[in-house]
Design a protein around this motif. Structure first.
Motif, PDB file in Angstrom:
ATOM      1  N   ASN A  72       0.826  -1.203   0.000  1.00  0.00           N
ATOM      2  CA  ASN A  72       0.000   0.000   0.000  1.00  0.00           C
ATOM      3  C   ASN A  72       0.862   1.256   0.000  1.00  0.00           C
ATOM      4  OD1 ASN A  72      -2.859   0.745   0.006  1.00  0.00           O
ATOM      5  ND2 ASN A  72      -2.376   1.796   1.925  1.00  0.00           N
ATOM      6  N   GLY A  73       1.952   1.217   0.773  1.00  0.00           N
ATOM      7  CA  GLY A  73       2.883   2.345   0.772  1.00  0.00           C
ATOM      8  C   GLY A  73       3.495   2.552  -0.598  1.00  0.00           C
ATOM      9  N   LEU A  74       3.787   1.452  -1.286  1.00  0.00           N
ATOM     10  CA  LEU A  74       4.354   1.530  -2.632  1.00  0.00           C
ATOM     11  C   LEU A  74       3.367   2.144  -3.616  1.00  0.00           C
ATOM     12  CD1 LEU A  74       6.610   0.866  -4.644  1.00  0.00           C
ATOM     13  CD2 LEU A  74       5.610  -1.411  -4.888  1.00  0.00           C
ATOM     14  N   VAL A  75       2.098   1.729  -3.537  1.00  0.00           N
ATOM     15  CA  VAL A  75       1.091   2.269  -4.457  1.00  0.00           C
ATOM     16  C   VAL A  75       0.831   3.743  -4.168  1.00  0.00           C
ATOM     17  CG1 VAL A  75      -1.318   2.083  -5.209  1.00  0.00           C
ATOM     18  CG2 VAL A  75       0.036   0.019  -4.860  1.00  0.00           C
ATOM     19  N   PHE A  76       0.835   4.138  -2.896  1.00  0.00           N
ATOM     20  CA  PHE A  76       0.708   5.561  -2.560  1.00  0.00           C
ATOM     21  C   PHE A  76       1.858   6.342  -3.191  1.00  0.00           C
ATOM     22  CE2 PHE A  76       1.434   9.344  -0.044  1.00  0.00           C
ATOM     23  CZ  PHE A  76       0.162   9.819   0.209  1.00  0.00           C
ATOM     24  N   LEU A  77       3.064   5.802  -3.106  1.00  0.00           N
ATOM     25  CA  LEU A  77       4.230   6.449  -3.707  1.00  0.00           C
ATOM     26  C   LEU A  77       4.066   6.539  -5.222  1.00  0.00           C
ATOM     27  CD1 LEU A  77       7.107   7.596  -3.393  1.00  0.00           C
ATOM     28  CD2 LEU A  77       7.965   5.260  -3.592  1.00  0.00           C
ATOM     29  N   LEU A  78       3.581   5.457  -5.839  1.00  0.00           N
ATOM     30  CA  LEU A  78       3.366   5.458  -7.287  1.00  0.00           C
ATOM     31  C   LEU A  78       2.321   6.490  -7.694  1.00  0.00           C
ATOM     32  CD1 LEU A  78       3.422   1.632  -8.096  1.00  0.00           C
ATOM     33  CD2 LEU A  78       5.154   3.330  -8.689  1.00  0.00           C
ATOM     34  N   LEU A  79       1.263   6.628  -6.891  1.00  0.00           N
ATOM     35  CA  LEU A  79       0.254   7.653  -7.174  1.00  0.00           C
ATOM     36  C   LEU A  79       0.899   9.027  -7.242  1.00  0.00           C
ATOM     37  CD1 LEU A  79      -2.798   8.579  -7.347  1.00  0.00           C
ATOM     38  CD2 LEU A  79      -2.647   8.903  -4.879  1.00  0.00           C
ATOM     39  N   SER A  80       1.713   9.346  -6.239  1.00  0.00           N
ATOM     40  CA  SER A  80       2.365  10.663  -6.212  1.00  0.00           C
ATOM     41  C   SER A  80       3.340  10.827  -7.377  1.00  0.00           C
ATOM     42  CB  SER A  80       3.091  10.862  -4.879  1.00  0.00           C
ATOM     43  OG  SER A  80       4.170   9.950  -4.733  1.00  0.00           O
ATOM     44  N   LEU A  81       4.017   9.749  -7.765  1.00  0.00           N
ATOM     45  CA  LEU A  81       4.971   9.823  -8.879  1.00  0.00           C
ATOM     46  C   LEU A  81       4.263  10.017 -10.214  1.00  0.00           C
ATOM     47  CD1 LEU A  81       7.618   7.113  -7.919  1.00  0.00           C
ATOM     48  CD2 LEU A  81       7.945   9.578  -8.034  1.00  0.00           C
ATOM     49  N   PHE A  82       3.152   9.322 -10.427  1.00  0.00           N
ATOM     50  CA  PHE A  82       2.407   9.508 -11.669  1.00  0.00           C
ATOM     51  C   PHE A  82       1.817  10.921 -11.738  1.00  0.00           C
ATOM     52  CE2 PHE A  82       1.787   4.700 -11.713  1.00  0.00           C
ATOM     53  CZ  PHE A  82       2.804   4.519 -12.629  1.00  0.00           C
ATOM     54  N   MET A  83       1.351  11.428 -10.612  1.00  0.00           N
ATOM     55  CA  MET A  83       0.876  12.808 -10.585  1.00  0.00           C
ATOM     56  C   MET A  83       1.998  13.758 -10.982  1.00  0.00           C
ATOM     57  SD  MET A  83      -1.442  12.739  -7.091  1.00  0.00           S
ATOM     58  CE  MET A  83      -1.995  14.458  -7.216  1.00  0.00           C
ATOM     59  N   LEU A  84       3.197  13.508 -10.474  1.00  0.00           N
ATOM     60  CA  LEU A  84       4.348  14.354 -10.794  1.00  0.00           C
ATOM     61  C   LEU A  84       4.722  14.240 -12.270  1.00  0.00           C
ATOM     62  CD1 LEU A  84       6.597  16.254  -9.796  1.00  0.00           C
ATOM     63  CD2 LEU A  84       7.958  14.215  -9.280  1.00  0.00           C
ATOM     64  N   LYS A  85       4.759  13.008 -12.794  1.00  0.00           N
ATOM     65  CA  LYS A  85       5.142  12.810 -14.188  1.00  0.00           C
ATOM     66  C   LYS A  85       4.126  13.413 -15.148  1.00  0.00           C
ATOM     67  CE  LYS A  85       7.945  10.843 -16.014  1.00  0.00           C
ATOM     68  NZ  LYS A  85       9.178  11.378 -16.639  1.00  0.00           N
ATOM     69  N   LEU A  86       2.867  13.498 -14.733  1.00  0.00           N
ATOM     70  CA  LEU A  86       1.852  14.117 -15.576  1.00  0.00           C
ATOM     71  C   LEU A  86       1.921  15.636 -15.531  1.00  0.00           C
ATOM     72  CD1 LEU A  86      -1.057  11.665 -14.750  1.00  0.00           C
ATOM     73  CD2 LEU A  86      -0.045  12.021 -17.017  1.00  0.00           C
ATOM     74  N   VAL A  87       2.707  16.167 -14.589  1.00  0.00           N
ATOM     75  CA  VAL A  87       2.911  17.612 -14.478  1.00  0.00           C
ATOM     76  C   VAL A  87       4.290  17.996 -15.011  1.00  0.00           C
ATOM     77  CG1 VAL A  87       3.192  19.518 -12.847  1.00  0.00           C
ATOM     78  CG2 VAL A  87       1.325  17.893 -12.547  1.00  0.00           C
ATOM     79  N   ASN A  88       5.311  17.216 -14.664  1.00  0.00           N
ATOM     80  CA  ASN A  88       6.694  17.486 -15.066  1.00  0.00           C
ATOM     81  C   ASN A  88       7.214  16.392 -15.990  1.00  0.00           C
ATOM     82  OD1 ASN A  88       6.500  18.999 -12.329  1.00  0.00           O
ATOM     83  ND2 ASN A  88       8.392  19.745 -13.232  1.00  0.00           N
ATOM     84  N   LYS A  89       7.607  16.788 -17.203  1.00  0.00           N
ATOM     85  CA  LYS A  89       8.195  15.801 -18.106  1.00  0.00           C
ATOM     86  C   LYS A  89       9.538  15.326 -17.576  1.00  0.00           C
ATOM     87  CE  LYS A  89       5.883  17.659 -22.193  1.00  0.00           C
ATOM     88  NZ  LYS A  89       6.046  18.278 -23.534  1.00  0.00           N
ATOM     89  N   LYS A  90      10.304  16.242 -16.980  1.00  0.00           N
ATOM     90  CA  LYS A  90      11.603  15.902 -16.413  1.00  0.00           C
ATOM     91  C   LYS A  90      11.510  15.991 -14.899  1.00  0.00           C
ATOM     92  CE  LYS A  90      16.410  17.462 -16.142  1.00  0.00           C
ATOM     93  NZ  LYS A  90      17.366  18.522 -16.492  1.00  0.00           N
ATOM     94  N   ILE A  91      11.937  14.923 -14.206  1.00  0.00           N
ATOM     95  CA  ILE A  91      11.889  14.971 -12.742  1.00  0.00           C
ATOM     96  C   ILE A  91      13.257  14.797 -12.108  1.00  0.00           C
ATOM     97  CG2 ILE A  91       9.512  14.138 -12.672  1.00  0.00           C
ATOM     98  CD1 ILE A  91      10.547  11.426 -11.825  1.00  0.00           C
ATOM     99  N   ASN A 100       7.054  20.901  -7.144  1.00  0.00           N
ATOM    100  CA  ASN A 100       5.748  20.313  -7.456  1.00  0.00           C
ATOM    101  C   ASN A 100       5.484  19.055  -6.643  1.00  0.00           C
ATOM    102  OD1 ASN A 100       5.002  22.256  -9.311  1.00  0.00           O
ATOM    103  ND2 ASN A 100       5.879  21.169 -11.050  1.00  0.00           N
ATOM    104  N   TYR A 101       6.540  18.257  -6.415  1.00  0.00           N
ATOM    105  CA  TYR A 101       6.331  17.028  -5.643  1.00  0.00           C
ATOM    106  C   TYR A 101       5.959  17.353  -4.197  1.00  0.00           C
ATOM    107  CZ  TYR A 101       6.803  12.261  -3.994  1.00  0.00           C
ATOM    108  OH  TYR A 101       6.537  11.028  -3.456  1.00  0.00           O
ATOM    109  N   ILE A 102       6.580  18.378  -3.639  1.00  0.00           N
ATOM    110  CA  ILE A 102       6.227  18.789  -2.269  1.00  0.00           C
ATOM    111  C   ILE A 102       4.764  19.235  -2.216  1.00  0.00           C
ATOM    112  CG2 ILE A 102       6.682  20.440  -0.410  1.00  0.00           C
ATOM    113  CD1 ILE A 102       9.609  20.442  -1.303  1.00  0.00           C
ATOM    114  N   PHE A 103       4.340  20.001  -3.219  1.00  0.00           N
ATOM    115  CA  PHE A 103       2.943  20.424  -3.270  1.00  0.00           C
ATOM    116  C   PHE A 103       2.000  19.219  -3.406  1.00  0.00           C
ATOM    117  CE2 PHE A 103       4.289  24.849  -4.468  1.00  0.00           C
ATOM    118  CZ  PHE A 103       3.585  25.500  -3.471  1.00  0.00           C
ATOM    119  N   ILE A 104       2.403  18.210  -4.186  1.00  0.00           N
ATOM    120  CA  ILE A 104       1.589  17.008  -4.352  1.00  0.00           C
ATOM    121  C   ILE A 104       1.436  16.274  -3.029  1.00  0.00           C
ATOM    122  CG2 ILE A 104       1.598  14.673  -5.357  1.00  0.00           C
ATOM    123  CD1 ILE A 104       2.809  15.976  -7.903  1.00  0.00           C
ATOM    124  N   ILE A 105       2.547  16.077  -2.327  1.00  0.00           N
ATOM    125  CA  ILE A 105       2.502  15.362  -1.046  1.00  0.00           C
ATOM    126  C   ILE A 105       1.675  16.128  -0.022  1.00  0.00           C
ATOM    127  CG2 ILE A 105       3.904  14.554   0.890  1.00  0.00           C
ATOM    128  CD1 ILE A 105       3.983  12.813  -1.640  1.00  0.00           C
TER     129      ILE A 105
END
Length: 441
Positions: A72-91, A100-105
């Protein structure tokens, strides 16, 4: 990211099973895989079309809690990463991505309605966190698959076949929001002068998604569930249905989304008149429109429970993505840097206050639930000729959205007639394999 993963993994594994989770345990023994498959097939015809969401939830319940917590912790992390990748092409090595990742979290921990029931409750997580993450994976791959190198591109298209089937069959509101977003991207590209290209592979992938979504919507169990939960609503006129549901959805937006939308409008104005990045503006508006569509898709739902804010989760995520996508990336501007820095520090401080209180509240709730389970187990061992186990009320009830039982207690009843199915008493009885369980008067 490691801290986020560790926090959510530990928090998840410390949260006991609750409410719908009980259905996956009979007489103290979790259902095996074949039983879960059979249950979901039967459920499609008798209760709900959410074969995949409910199936994932049931599998998660049967896992040892440490394994469930890590996954579950992994999927939560993946959710935040996909949100980031859909906002930032380069991370990687990107200042913008860090901000942006801080704002997402912060958004996920501070603003998510019914945090405990979406992220920590096993059934809620399977139906909302996991299914939304799968759909964001689908959207990300759909938008970027043609940018991959040839070998990776072919492998990705093959992987998207099962992903499209599962994601389209996950959740009624999520599927509709994703399809609106995909259609919107095509319209935006046409407006911007791109030629309409016939990509048969993408068309097939979308068709698979649509077919799976239709299979979800036409499930016979949906009408059975609607009649069981709110038969009267089904027979109301269209106008009367809308007059009931629209104010309820508006109330949710007013209570939980209004400030996010205010920030979105503010950032939108800033981008229109100062930054003038038309492509980002169009994409952000599309994310928000798709999110709002996920809310208002429930206008005709007989099974809408206005106390269960988790049903609005996907729309919330889409609106967060659209809002964060508009955060300025012009770091040479001193005034903008000051505003971003001030916002980050303020929101991190508020989040820390809320979450620390929430963790304490959540743990008190977890302890109370575990004490109840221990009490029932002990009474079962000494049941002998007694036919009824009388259970005391929970020692503690959650006061914040971070507790798994906040807002939806579904606690035991004090009376139960013979042969009457009473929720959740009957679920407890099946889970522990005892004749009757009642709440002490």
């Amino acid at each position: 990211m490691l801290c986020v993963f560790a926090i959510m993994s530990i928090w998840s594994m410390l949260t006991p099973i609750w409410v719908d989770d009980w259905r996956s345990i009979i007489n103290g023994v979790p259902l095996n895989f074949s039983q879960i498959v059979q249950t979901q097939i039967e459920g499609y015809f008798t209760w709900s079309g959410r074969v995949w969401g409910e199936g994932i939830s049931r599998i998660l319940v049967t896992l040892p809690r440490p394994i469930w917590g890590i996954l579950n912790g992994l999927v939560f992390l993946l959710l935040s990463l996909f949100m980031l990748k859909l906002v930032n092409k380069k991370i990687v090595n990107s200042k913008s991505a860090v901000i942006n990742y801080i704002f997402i979290i912060v958004s996920l921990f501070l603003l998510t309605p019914d945090f405990g029931q979406v992220f920590l409750w096993t059934s809620g997580s399977g139906n909302y966190l996991w299914t939304t993450t799968i759909n964001l994976l689908f959207v990300y791959l759909f938008l970027n698959v043609d940018k991959f190198k040839n070998g990776y591109k072919l492998a990705t298209y093959i992987a998207m076949i099962p992903i499209s089937i599962i994601s389209g069959w996950c959740n009624e509101t999520t599927g509709g929001a994703v399809l609106i977003f995909l259609l919107g991207t095509v319209i935006i590209n046409l407006i911007n002068g791109d030629k309409l290209k016939f990509n048969y592979k993408k068309i097939c992938i979308v068709l698979l998604y649509v077919v799976s979504y239709i299979i979800l919507l036409i499930a016979p169990g949906n009408s059975v569930r609607a009649k069981a939960l709110n038969a009267d609503f089904i027979h109301k006129s269209l106008l009367l249905k809308l007059s009931i549901r629209i104010p309820q959805i508006n109330d949710f937006i007013s209570n939980y989304m209004i400030w996010i939308l205010v920030v979105f409008v503010g950032l939108l104005v800033l981008n229109v008149f100062l930054i003038k990045n038309i492509q980002r503006i169009e994409t952000s508006i599309l994310w928000v429109i798709s999110g709002l569509a996920a809310f208002y898709a429930l206008m005709l739902s007989p099974a809408l429970d206005v106390t269960a804010n988790r049903i609005f989760f996907t729309g919330f995520i889409f609106i967060i993505i659209g809002t964060i996508n508009l955060i300025p990336r012009i770091f040479e501007n001193v005034n903008l840097n000051m505003i971003i820095t001030f916002s980050l520090i303020t929101l991190i401080g508020i989040t820390a206050l809320k979450v620390t209180t929430g963790i304490i509240d959540s743990e008190k709730t977890n302890i109370a639930i575990k004490h109840r389970y221990a009490y029932i187990s002990n009474e079962k061992n000494h049941l002998k000729n007694k036919k009824i186990i009388y259970v005391p009320p929970l020692e503690y009830i959650g006061n914040t959205k971070y507790s798994v039982d906040y807002g939806t207690m579904w606690d035991l009843e004090t009376n139960q007639n013979d042969g009457l199915w009473l929720y959740p008493n009957s679920e407890y009885e099946i889970m522990y394999g005892v004749p009757k369980i009642l709440l002490k008067k």
